[in-house]
Each structure stands twice: as C-alpha cells, then as structure tokens.
Motif scaffolding. Structure first.
Motif, PDB file in Angstrom:
ATOM      1  N   LEU A 240     -11.420  12.946  -4.042  1.00  0.00           N
ATOM      2  CA  LEU A 240     -11.444  12.988  -5.503  1.00  0.00           C
ATOM      3  C   LEU A 240     -12.877  12.918  -6.018  1.00  0.00           C
ATOM      4  CD1 LEU A 240      -9.515  13.148  -7.883  1.00  0.00           C
ATOM      5  CD2 LEU A 240      -9.510  10.658  -7.942  1.00  0.00           C
ATOM      6  N   LYS A 241     -13.685  12.039  -5.447  1.00  0.00           N
ATOM      7  CA  LYS A 241     -15.093  11.926  -5.855  1.00  0.00           C
ATOM      8  C   LYS A 241     -15.846  13.224  -5.602  1.00  0.00           C
ATOM      9  CE  LYS A 241     -15.429   7.001  -5.051  1.00  0.00           C
ATOM     10  NZ  LYS A 241     -15.878   5.970  -4.110  1.00  0.00           N
ATOM     11  N   LYS A 242     -15.523  13.875  -4.480  1.00  0.00           N
ATOM     12  CA  LYS A 242     -16.244  15.098  -4.120  1.00  0.00           C
ATOM     13  C   LYS A 242     -15.800  16.305  -4.944  1.00  0.00           C
ATOM     14  CE  LYS A 242     -17.557  18.014  -0.302  1.00  0.00           C
ATOM     15  NZ  LYS A 242     -17.517  18.256   1.132  1.00  0.00           N
TER      16      LYS A 242
ATOM     17  N   TRP B  55      -0.645  13.238  -4.854  1.00  0.00           N
ATOM     18  CA  TRP B  55      -1.645  14.143  -4.280  1.00  0.00           C
ATOM     19  C   TRP B  55      -1.193  14.652  -2.913  1.00  0.00           C
ATOM     20  CZ3 TRP B  55      -4.023  13.095   0.404  1.00  0.00           C
ATOM     21  CH2 TRP B  55      -3.872  11.814   0.897  1.00  0.00           C
TER      22      TRP B  55
ATOM     23  N   SER C 164     -10.459   9.466   2.690  1.00  0.00           N
ATOM     24  CA  SER C 164      -9.364   9.033   1.825  1.00  0.00           C
ATOM     25  C   SER C 164      -9.205   9.972   0.632  1.00  0.00           C
ATOM     26  CB  SER C 164      -9.629   7.619   1.318  1.00  0.00           C
ATOM     27  OG  SER C 164     -10.724   7.623   0.418  1.00  0.00           O
ATOM     28  N   PHE C 165      -8.106   9.792  -0.071  1.00  0.00           N
ATOM     29  CA  PHE C 165      -7.874  10.514  -1.320  1.00  0.00           C
ATOM     30  C   PHE C 165      -9.035  10.263  -2.286  1.00  0.00           C
ATOM     31  CE2 PHE C 165      -6.214   9.798  -5.697  1.00  0.00           C
ATOM     32  CZ  PHE C 165      -6.070  11.120  -6.056  1.00  0.00           C
ATOM     33  N   GLU C 166      -9.461   9.012  -2.377  1.00  0.00           N
ATOM     34  CA  GLU C 166     -10.552   8.662  -3.282  1.00  0.00           C
ATOM     35  C   GLU C 166     -11.842   9.386  -2.909  1.00  0.00           C
ATOM     36  OE1 GLU C 166      -8.470   6.419  -1.874  1.00  0.00           O
ATOM     37  OE2 GLU C 166      -7.400   5.750  -3.668  1.00  0.00           O
ATOM     38  N   ASP C 167     -12.112   9.533  -1.602  1.00  0.00           N
ATOM     39  CA  ASP C 167     -13.301  10.267  -1.150  1.00  0.00           C
ATOM     40  C   ASP C 167     -13.244  11.721  -1.598  1.00  0.00           C
ATOM     41  OD1 ASP C 167     -14.279   7.994   0.191  1.00  0.00           O
ATOM     42  OD2 ASP C 167     -13.252   8.553   2.058  1.00  0.00           O
TER      43      ASP C 167
ATOM     44  N   LYS D 184       0.851  -1.186   0.000  1.00  0.00           N
ATOM     45  CA  LYS D 184       0.000   0.000   0.000  1.00  0.00           C
ATOM     46  C   LYS D 184       0.892   1.243   0.000  1.00  0.00           C
ATOM     47  CE  LYS D 184      -4.218   1.552   2.112  1.00  0.00           C
ATOM     48  NZ  LYS D 184      -5.231   1.293   3.117  1.00  0.00           N
TER      49      LYS D 184
ATOM     50  N   ASP E 164     -13.355  16.436  -7.788  1.00  0.00           N
ATOM     51  CA  ASP E 164     -12.944  16.346  -9.180  1.00  0.00           C
ATOM     52  C   ASP E 164     -14.189  16.415 -10.056  1.00  0.00           C
ATOM     53  OD1 ASP E 164     -11.488  16.075 -11.499  1.00  0.00           O
ATOM     54  OD2 ASP E 164     -11.362  13.907 -11.343  1.00  0.00           O
TER      55      ASP E 164
ATOM     56  N   PHE F  23      -3.770  17.525  -6.767  1.00  0.00           N
ATOM     57  CA  PHE F  23      -3.429  16.211  -7.307  1.00  0.00           C
ATOM     58  C   PHE F  23      -3.076  16.321  -8.782  1.00  0.00           C
ATOM     59  CE2 PHE F  23      -7.973  16.794  -7.585  1.00  0.00           C
ATOM     60  CZ  PHE F  23      -8.301  16.379  -8.867  1.00  0.00           C
TER      61      PHE F  23
END
Length: 81
Positions: A75-77, A29, A70-73, A14, A79, A42
């Motif tokens: 990014l979803k919000k 990021w 998380s980064f993914e959270d 990871k 981006d 990012f």
C-alpha cells in the motif's frame, strides 16, 4: 465468546490471509497472478469507494506469499493518493 471486563484491554484476532499458488488474499485486498501479470487490488478509502488496481512484480508476489512483504508495504509503495 466471553464477556468483556471493564478495564481489560481487548486484542482482536489478526485477520486471516489466504495464500495459494496464484493468490494472496486478506480482508479488503488481494494480489492475484493473471497469466504473466500480478495484480494488487484493494478497496479504496475515499468518497465513493471503488477498487484500486496496480501491477506488482513477480518478486513482490513471492515475498508476499512468504510473509516477508505485507499489505501495508504494498500500500505504501503503490497507493499514490
């Protein structure tokens, strides 16, 4: 590093996330406190590349530091592309 074996599944480690009082940084990021603002930055995944930047809230920054966000959270919000 050991040799790969045919038929075995490889799970990469990871990626490391660095957390300090003013910075949370992962591969490609970061979220950084700049004065009273918190900037989510990012590498853009589009033709020509570049860097995308968004302001995030202090609460989101703290949740990210604690590992609850998380980064993914983010990014979803943020981006919008």
């Amino acid at each position: 590093m050991s040799e790969s074996e045919f038929g075995k599944t490889y799970y990469p480690p990871k990626p490391e996330v660095i957390v300090t009082d003013n910075l949370v940084k992962g591969p490609g990021w970061k979220v950084e406190r700049l004065g009273a603002e918190f900037i989510f930055e990012f590498l853009a995944a589009r033709h020509g590349g570049g860097v995308d930047r968004y302001k995030v809230t202090a609460e989101e920054f703290e949740e990210l530091k604690l590992g609850r966000l998380s980064f993914e959270d983010l990014l979803k919000k943020y981006d919008v592309n």
